[in-house]
Design a protein around this motif. Structure first.
Motif, PDB file in Angstrom:
ATOM      1  N   LEU A   1     -24.163  68.458  24.658  1.00  0.00           N
ATOM      2  CA  LEU A   1     -24.671  69.801  25.009  1.00  0.00           C
ATOM      3  C   LEU A   1     -24.193  70.173  26.416  1.00  0.00           C
ATOM      4  N   ARG A   2     -23.708  71.379  26.526  1.00  0.00           N
ATOM      5  CA  ARG A   2     -23.256  71.849  27.843  1.00  0.00           C
ATOM      6  C   ARG A   2     -24.459  71.978  28.792  1.00  0.00           C
ATOM      7  N   PRO A   3     -24.292  71.656  30.083  1.00  0.00           N
ATOM      8  CA  PRO A   3     -25.431  71.794  31.032  1.00  0.00           C
ATOM      9  C   PRO A   3     -25.943  73.218  31.152  1.00  0.00           C
ATOM     10  N   CYS A   4     -25.036  74.203  31.105  1.00  0.00           N
ATOM     11  CA  CYS A   4     -25.490  75.590  31.236  1.00  0.00           C
ATOM     12  C   CYS A   4     -26.383  75.984  30.078  1.00  0.00           C
ATOM     13  N   CYS A   5     -26.043  75.455  28.857  1.00  0.00           N
ATOM     14  CA  CYS A   5     -26.876  75.785  27.701  1.00  0.00           C
ATOM     15  C   CYS A   5     -28.245  75.115  27.819  1.00  0.00           C
ATOM     16  N   LEU A   6     -28.275  73.923  28.449  1.00  0.00           N
ATOM     17  CA  LEU A   6     -29.565  73.280  28.657  1.00  0.00           C
ATOM     18  C   LEU A   6     -30.449  74.125  29.577  1.00  0.00           C
ATOM     19  N   LEU A   7     -29.843  74.658  30.676  1.00  0.00           N
ATOM     20  CA  LEU A   7     -30.605  75.525  31.576  1.00  0.00           C
ATOM     21  C   LEU A   7     -31.004  76.813  30.876  1.00  0.00           C
ATOM     22  N   LEU A   8     -30.067  77.366  30.024  1.00  0.00           N
ATOM     23  CA  LEU A   8     -30.389  78.581  29.284  1.00  0.00           C
ATOM     24  C   LEU A   8     -31.544  78.349  28.322  1.00  0.00           C
ATOM     25  N   SER A   9     -31.588  77.173  27.703  1.00  0.00           N
ATOM     26  CA  SER A   9     -32.690  76.860  26.784  1.00  0.00           C
ATOM     27  C   SER A   9     -34.026  76.823  27.529  1.00  0.00           C
ATOM     28  N   LEU A  10     -33.995  76.205  28.744  1.00  0.00           N
ATOM     29  CA  LEU A  10     -35.238  76.180  29.532  1.00  0.00           C
ATOM     30  C   LEU A  10     -35.664  77.587  29.948  1.00  0.00           C
ATOM     31  N   LEU A  11     -34.656  78.458  30.299  1.00  0.00           N
ATOM     32  CA  LEU A  11     -34.984  79.828  30.682  1.00  0.00           C
ATOM     33  C   LEU A  11     -35.578  80.601  29.512  1.00  0.00           C
ATOM     34  N   LEU A  12     -34.990  80.432  28.304  1.00  0.00           N
ATOM     35  CA  LEU A  12     -35.530  81.112  27.122  1.00  0.00           C
ATOM     36  C   LEU A  12     -36.947  80.639  26.825  1.00  0.00           C
ATOM     37  N   LEU A  13     -37.174  79.335  27.009  1.00  0.00           N
ATOM     38  CA  LEU A  13     -38.532  78.826  26.795  1.00  0.00           C
ATOM     39  C   LEU A  13     -39.516  79.450  27.798  1.00  0.00           C
ATOM     40  N   LEU A  14     -39.068  79.597  29.072  1.00  0.00           N
ATOM     41  CA  LEU A  14     -39.942  80.204  30.076  1.00  0.00           C
ATOM     42  C   LEU A  14     -40.235  81.666  29.750  1.00  0.00           C
ATOM     43  N   LEU A  15     -39.192  82.416  29.297  1.00  0.00           N
ATOM     44  CA  LEU A  15     -39.404  83.814  28.918  1.00  0.00           C
ATOM     45  C   LEU A  15     -40.359  83.927  27.747  1.00  0.00           C
ATOM     46  N   ALA A  16     -40.277  82.985  26.827  1.00  0.00           N
ATOM     47  CA  ALA A  16     -41.212  83.016  25.693  1.00  0.00           C
ATOM     48  C   ALA A  16     -42.648  82.768  26.146  1.00  0.00           C
TER      49      ALA A  16
ATOM     50  N   VAL B   1     -43.869  83.738  29.131  1.00  0.00           N
ATOM     51  CA  VAL B   1     -44.340  84.744  30.089  1.00  0.00           C
ATOM     52  C   VAL B   1     -45.465  85.602  29.509  1.00  0.00           C
ATOM     53  N   PRO B   2     -45.332  86.178  28.282  1.00  0.00           N
ATOM     54  CA  PRO B   2     -46.463  86.992  27.775  1.00  0.00           C
ATOM     55  C   PRO B   2     -47.764  86.212  27.685  1.00  0.00           C
ATOM     56  N   PHE B   3     -47.652  84.944  27.242  1.00  0.00           N
ATOM     57  CA  PHE B   3     -48.875  84.139  27.140  1.00  0.00           C
ATOM     58  C   PHE B   3     -49.517  83.937  28.517  1.00  0.00           C
TER      59      PHE B   3
ATOM     60  N   SER C   1     -54.255  87.638  33.395  1.00  0.00           N
ATOM     61  CA  SER C   1     -54.736  89.009  33.580  1.00  0.00           C
ATOM     62  C   SER C   1     -55.892  89.360  32.676  1.00  0.00           C
ATOM     63  N   ALA C   2     -56.273  88.501  31.825  1.00  0.00           N
ATOM     64  CA  ALA C   2     -57.388  88.816  30.927  1.00  0.00           C
ATOM     65  C   ALA C   2     -58.676  88.975  31.746  1.00  0.00           C
ATOM     66  N   PRO C   3     -59.420  90.042  31.495  1.00  0.00           N
ATOM     67  CA  PRO C   3     -60.664  90.222  32.268  1.00  0.00           C
ATOM     68  C   PRO C   3     -61.687  89.146  31.941  1.00  0.00           C
TER      69      PRO C   3
END
Length: 523
Positions: A188-203, A205-207, A213-215
């Protein structure tokens, strides 16, 4: 070929010895070594071994060579080592041959399979590697090896490669190795590993946003407590009321003196004087002279707190022109009382006062009057030795008070009259024959005053301080007070010149003003 190989091997041994051969190997033939050092011919006596190896040594005779991996271990940055290839050879008299492999790792770092996985990237990492191609995977390395020996004819080579050529003597080799390169593994390319971690973080974020922010949950209010149960309590019978106490006698109230009312501060302005004399001539508070010849009762001073009225009537001496016969004073300053002063008498609410000479009259906090011969003449043309003056001071709240001076003239029976002088502070609503006391003399002209206070004088009724109302004019004759000021002044001059006397004739003045000069002077 066999005898040539033996001779060549012995030649090496005689020249370098066994260790010379082991540490200074050479390649005979035209094969291209990859990833290691090849040995053509073993160290056995009389029979070429036909084996090769990397970092190893083949035994005499038909021995098997081994291959040592050139690369890293099985960590993240390279394929695993430790792969061996087993060669094979033929005994004495037969050419030696045996295949071997070298693993060459691609540079870089990544997570993937080792060198044993040769099926993942077959056809290139872009075609396989998990089906994602070169987007996220790349080949881990290449397995380079030699195939079986291939006969190339009677060898005459004298040099070997790579990296230049080494002289090996008269070449006798007639076999060469085939080089085979096989990709292995994928990572696996290192950049894709970092991209996978970034996609996981973006997923996530809403949670996380919903979580932080929940009252805060609002606690449910506790239900109100149940009302307490009312337990009937027997009511005791009321006690008989005690007898009423004997109250002491009420104290005798001490009388408290009632403070005297403080009079309100009067609203008044500057102080000034107005005089009236003769038939009658008036000098107003603002300095304007005006002549009023008609009979009647008129406002000399009119305001909301004081009313000073004059009764004008003719005498024989004045040829029909009116003079001031009486002055009447009333209004709120006198608290509803009336003071009337004439040439021969004075009354307070109809009762005679100032009957002696000299004499005094006083109503505390309202008015004070003196009758004597003290003071200045209003008309300086008269005889000062015959002065009879009534001095009136009315309490208007000012230190000076409101002063009225009345000069009596009684020398000629039937021609009695009075002159007056009024000294007072100005009032906001003041008007009358003495003017409006506003500092403007021009608006105190006779015609202007009559426009403001009327042409008929004080009307009959409660405002009139005298008992009766005198007609202003004789029936069928115009009012001389309506004659313009300039015309009346010319009429006085021409009529006195034509007919003489101290005062012009009323008939001449009237005809002059309303019929013309020729008619007046030819009568």
């Amino acid at each position: 070929p066999f005898s040539d190989s033996v001779a060549l091997a012995l030649s090496f041994c005689r020249q370098c010895g066994f260790c010379q051969l082991l540490h200074n190997p050479m390649i005979v033939g035209t094969g291209t070594p990859t990833g290691g050092t090849y040995y053509a011919g073993g160290g056995g006596m009389g029979a070429p071994a036909g084996a090769y190896g990397t970092g190893g040594y083949s035994a005499v005779g038909g021995g098997g060579g081994q291959m040592q991996v050139a690369g890293g271990d099985a960590g993240c940055c390279g394929p695993s080592g430790g792969t061996y290839a087993t060669g094979r050879g033929v005994g004495f008299g037969a050419p030696g041959m045996g295949p071997g492999y070298t693993a060459v790792a691609n540079p870089g770092c990544g997570i993937g399979s080792g060198s044993s996985d040769t099926s993942c990237c077959i056809g290139g990492p872009e075609a396989s590697c998990g089906g994602l191609g070169s987007a996220c995977f790349e080949g881990a390395g290449t397995m380079v090896g030699t195939g079986d020996w291939t006969y190339v004819g009677e060898g005459r080579g004298t040099h070997t490669g790579p990296g230049g050529y080494n002289f090996v003597g008269a070449g006798a080799g007639n076999w060469t190795k085939e080089a085979v390169a096989t990709p292995y593994g994928c990572r696996l390319r290192p950049c894709c590993l970092l991209l996978s971690l970034l996609l996981l973080l973006l997923a996530l974020v809403p949670f996380l946003m919903n979580y932080f922010s929940a009252p805060s949950p609002t606690p449910m209010p506790a239900p109100p407590p149940a009302p307490p149960m009312r337990i009937p309590v027997p009511v005791p019978a009321p006690r008989p009321p005690p007898p009423p106490p004997i109250s002491p006698p009420p104290p005798v109230p001490v009388p408290v003196p009632v403070p005297a009312p403080v009079p309100a501060q009067p609203a008044y302005g500057g102080i000034g004087s107005c005089i009236g004399w003769g038939d009658p001539h008036v000098r107003t508070f603002d300095g304007m002279r005006a002549d009023y010849y008609s009979s009647g009762e008129y406002y000399i001073v009119k305001s909301n707190v004081i009313s000073i009225q004059g009764r004008y009537l003719p005498t024989k001496f004045t040829n029909g022109l009116a003079v001031t016969k009486m002055v009447a004073i009333g209004g709120s300053l006198l608290k509803g009382n009336k003071l009337i002063i004439g040439p021969l008498s004075a009354t307070w609410n109809g009762a005679p006062i100032l009957t002696g000479f000299p004499s005094h009259f006083d109503q505390p906090d309202i008015v004070h009057a003196d009758y004597d011969n003290v003071g200045n003449l209003v008309d300086t043309a008269l005889d000062a030795s015959k002065k009879k003056i009534v001095h009136v001071k009315i309490n208007d709240g000012s230190p000076e008070g409101l002063l009225v001076q009345v000069n009596r003239w009684t020398a000629s029976v039937g021609n009695e009259y009075v002159n007056f002088k009024i000294t007072m502070h100005s009032r906001p609503d003041q008007d009358g024959h003495c003017g409006n006391f506003n500092g403007n003399a021009a608006d105190d002209d006779r015609m202007a005053v009559r426009q403001r206070v009327g042409t008929q004088g004080v009307p009959a009724g409660p405002e009139l301080l005298f008992a009766t109302k005198t007609p202003v004019t004789t029936a069928g004759r115009p009012d001389i007070n309506n004659c313009p000021t300039a015309t009346l002044e010319a009429a006085k001059t021409d009529c006195k010149a034509a007919f003489g006397g101290m005062s012009p004739k009323m008939s001449c003045l009237t005809d002059y003003c309303f019929a013309g000069k020729d008619v007046a002077l030819n009568e």
